[in-house]
Design a protein around this motif. Sequence first.
Motif, PDB file in Angstrom:
ATOM      1  N   LEU A  23      13.628   4.511   3.039  1.00  7.95           N
ATOM      2  CA  LEU A  23      14.785   3.692   3.431  1.00  7.95           C
ATOM      3  C   LEU A  23      15.807   3.569   2.306  1.00  7.95           C
ATOM      4  O   LEU A  23      17.000   3.427   2.572  1.00  7.95           O
ATOM      5  CB  LEU A  23      14.323   2.307   3.895  1.00  7.95           C
ATOM      6  N   GLN A  24      15.364   3.626   1.044  1.00  5.96           N
ATOM      7  CA  GLN A  24      16.327   3.623  -0.066  1.00  5.96           C
ATOM      8  C   GLN A  24      17.210   4.855  -0.020  1.00  5.96           C
ATOM      9  O   GLN A  24      18.389   4.803  -0.363  1.00  5.96           O
ATOM     10  CB  GLN A  24      15.597   3.617  -1.416  1.00  5.96           C
ATOM     11  N   THR A  50      22.295   5.609  -9.380  1.00  5.81           N
ATOM     12  CA  THR A  50      21.321   5.552  -8.296  1.00  5.81           C
ATOM     13  C   THR A  50      21.239   4.106  -7.804  1.00  5.81           C
ATOM     14  O   THR A  50      21.436   3.177  -8.565  1.00  5.81           O
ATOM     15  CB  THR A  50      19.925   6.060  -8.725  1.00  5.81           C
ATOM     16  N   THR A  51      20.963   3.972  -6.543  1.00  8.63           N
ATOM     17  CA  THR A  51      20.695   2.662  -5.971  1.00  8.63           C
ATOM     18  C   THR A  51      19.205   2.519  -5.685  1.00  8.63           C
ATOM     19  O   THR A  51      18.769   1.506  -5.195  1.00  8.63           O
ATOM     20  CB  THR A  51      21.484   2.456  -4.668  1.00  8.63           C
ATOM     21  N   GLU A  52      18.456   3.571  -6.020  1.00  8.01           N
ATOM     22  CA  GLU A  52      17.028   3.583  -5.705  1.00  8.01           C
ATOM     23  C   GLU A  52      16.209   3.000  -6.843  1.00  8.01           C
ATOM     24  O   GLU A  52      16.352   3.404  -7.993  1.00  8.01           O
ATOM     25  CB  GLU A  52      16.577   5.027  -5.430  1.00  8.01           C
ATOM     26  N   LEU A  53      15.350   2.056  -6.507  1.00 10.19           N
ATOM     27  CA  LEU A  53      14.444   1.482  -7.493  1.00 10.19           C
ATOM     28  C   LEU A  53      13.256   2.427  -7.676  1.00 10.19           C
ATOM     29  O   LEU A  53      12.817   3.072  -6.721  1.00 10.19           O
ATOM     30  CB  LEU A  53      13.958   0.117  -7.025  1.00 10.19           C
ATOM     31  N   PRO A  54      12.713   2.497  -8.886  1.00 10.78           N
ATOM     32  CA  PRO A  54      11.596   3.418  -9.158  1.00 10.78           C
ATOM     33  C   PRO A  54      10.257   2.838  -8.678  1.00 10.78           C
ATOM     34  O   PRO A  54       9.495   2.277  -9.439  1.00 10.78           O
ATOM     35  CB  PRO A  54      11.633   3.557 -10.681  1.00 10.78           C
ATOM     36  N   ILE A  55       9.980   2.980  -7.394  1.00 14.86           N
ATOM     37  CA  ILE A  55       8.742   2.465  -6.802  1.00 14.86           C
ATOM     38  C   ILE A  55       7.592   3.401  -7.168  1.00 14.86           C
ATOM     39  O   ILE A  55       7.606   4.567  -6.801  1.00 14.86           O
ATOM     40  CB  ILE A  55       8.884   2.344  -5.275  1.00 14.86           C
ATOM     41  N   LYS A  56       6.633   2.877  -7.895  1.00 18.19           N
ATOM     42  CA  LYS A  56       5.501   3.686  -8.363  1.00 18.19           C
ATOM     43  C   LYS A  56       4.395   3.691  -7.303  1.00 18.19           C
ATOM     44  O   LYS A  56       4.211   2.745  -6.575  1.00 18.19           O
ATOM     45  CB  LYS A  56       4.931   3.118  -9.666  1.00 18.19           C
ATOM     46  N   GLY A  57       3.630   4.780  -7.307  1.00 22.70           N
ATOM     47  CA  GLY A  57       2.436   4.857  -6.460  1.00 22.70           C
ATOM     48  C   GLY A  57       2.631   5.485  -5.120  1.00 22.70           C
ATOM     49  O   GLY A  57       3.588   5.769  -4.584  1.00 22.70           O
ATOM     50  N   ASP A  99       0.843  -1.191   0.000  1.00 26.00           N
ATOM     51  CA  ASP A  99       0.000   0.000   0.000  1.00 26.00           C
ATOM     52  C   ASP A  99       0.883   1.248   0.000  1.00 26.00           C
ATOM     53  O   ASP A  99       2.110   1.157  -0.064  1.00 26.00           O
ATOM     54  CB  ASP A  99      -0.991  -0.012   1.168  1.00 26.00           C
ATOM     55  N   LYS A 100       0.247   2.419   0.065  1.00 25.31           N
ATOM     56  CA  LYS A 100       1.008   3.671  -0.037  1.00 25.31           C
ATOM     57  C   LYS A 100       2.000   3.833   1.116  1.00 25.31           C
ATOM     58  O   LYS A 100       3.070   4.382   0.930  1.00 25.31           O
ATOM     59  CB  LYS A 100       0.066   4.877  -0.113  1.00 25.31           C
ATOM     60  N   PHE A 101       1.675   3.333   2.313  1.00 24.08           N
ATOM     61  CA  PHE A 101       2.597   3.442   3.442  1.00 24.08           C
ATOM     62  C   PHE A 101       3.829   2.562   3.227  1.00 24.08           C
ATOM     63  O   PHE A 101       4.953   2.984   3.481  1.00 24.08           O
ATOM     64  CB  PHE A 101       1.897   3.072   4.758  1.00 24.08           C
ATOM     65  N   ASP A 102       3.597   1.330   2.762  1.00 27.77           N
ATOM     66  CA  ASP A 102       4.717   0.425   2.474  1.00 27.77           C
ATOM     67  C   ASP A 102       5.656   1.043   1.440  1.00 27.77           C
ATOM     68  O   ASP A 102       6.881   1.027   1.603  1.00 27.77           O
ATOM     69  CB  ASP A 102       4.214  -0.920   1.940  1.00 27.77           C
ATOM     70  N   LYS A 103       5.081   1.587   0.385  1.00 29.78           N
ATOM     71  CA  LYS A 103       5.888   2.181  -0.686  1.00 29.78           C
ATOM     72  C   LYS A 103       6.666   3.394  -0.180  1.00 29.78           C
ATOM     73  O   LYS A 103       7.835   3.578  -0.526  1.00 29.78           O
ATOM     74  CB  LYS A 103       5.007   2.553  -1.875  1.00 29.78           C
ATOM     75  N   GLN A 104       6.039   4.193   0.666  1.00 25.61           N
ATOM     76  CA  GLN A 104       6.735   5.364   1.210  1.00 25.61           C
ATOM     77  C   GLN A 104       7.862   4.939   2.154  1.00 25.61           C
ATOM     78  O   GLN A 104       8.935   5.535   2.158  1.00 25.61           O
ATOM     79  CB  GLN A 104       5.753   6.300   1.931  1.00 25.61           C
ATOM     80  N   ILE A 105       7.626   3.901   2.921  1.00 29.79           N
ATOM     81  CA  ILE A 105       8.683   3.354   3.788  1.00 29.79           C
ATOM     82  C   ILE A 105       9.865   2.911   2.925  1.00 29.79           C
ATOM     83  O   ILE A 105      11.027   3.237   3.221  1.00 29.79           O
ATOM     84  CB  ILE A 105       8.147   2.185   4.644  1.00 29.79           C
ATOM     85  N   GLY A 164      10.982 -10.168   2.195  1.00 26.42           N
ATOM     86  CA  GLY A 164      12.043 -10.052   1.199  1.00 26.42           C
ATOM     87  C   GLY A 164      12.049  -8.770   0.379  1.00 26.42           C
ATOM     88  O   GLY A 164      12.860  -8.643  -0.538  1.00 26.42           O
ATOM     89  N   PHE A 165      11.167  -7.821   0.684  1.00 25.46           N
ATOM     90  CA  PHE A 165      11.206  -6.548  -0.025  1.00 25.46           C
ATOM     91  C   PHE A 165      12.454  -5.755   0.370  1.00 25.46           C
ATOM     92  O   PHE A 165      13.043  -5.065  -0.451  1.00 25.46           O
ATOM     93  CB  PHE A 165       9.951  -5.716   0.265  1.00 25.46           C
ATOM     94  N   ILE A 166      12.836  -5.859   1.629  1.00 25.96           N
ATOM     95  CA  ILE A 166      14.086  -5.264   2.112  1.00 25.96           C
ATOM     96  C   ILE A 166      15.067  -6.420   2.275  1.00 25.96           C
ATOM     97  O   ILE A 166      14.886  -7.277   3.133  1.00 25.96           O
ATOM     98  CB  ILE A 166      13.889  -4.528   3.458  1.00 25.96           C
TER      99      ILE A 166
END
Length: 154
Positions: A14-15, A147-154, A4-10, A47-49
């Motif tokens: 953290l990235q 960049t080490t950041e993945l493009p997390i959408k949403g 959800d939006k909170f998971d994606k923002q977390i 396993g997301f992190i």
Amino acid sequence: MKLDKFDKQILRTLQQDATVSMAELSNHVGLSHTPCWRRVKRLEKDGFIQRKVTLLNNKKLNLGVSVFIYVSLKNHDETSLNRFEAAVQDIDEIVECHTTSGDRDYLLKVVVESIEEYELLLKSKLTHLPSVDHISSTFALKQVKYTTELPIKG
């Protein structure tokens, strides 16, 4: 598991900075401390992190030469592929190894101090990897984006 939006923002936060405190993280994403902590633990468990690391400056460490190497193998049976993939794990200078589609089998990224060091690595280790048929090297002239950041959408 659906994010959800909170998971994606977390994950986005953290990235950018894995050292952020749980209090700062929870404040940033708009959750109280305990629910935020539970989400981080779930994201780790699922396993997301994968892990939290410190990123180093390769130029400050005198490792300013990046080489991209296409490798073609002589044999494509499972044993040959597994032997090659196991062997690259033992060469510290290889920082990435990808299987590829097309007429080449692998793409390696090597980081070294100098072209001379790469030549030594090529002659002493890379050409001796199991089943290697052909190696094609390209030197990076300038890093335009990193960049080490993945493009997390949403």
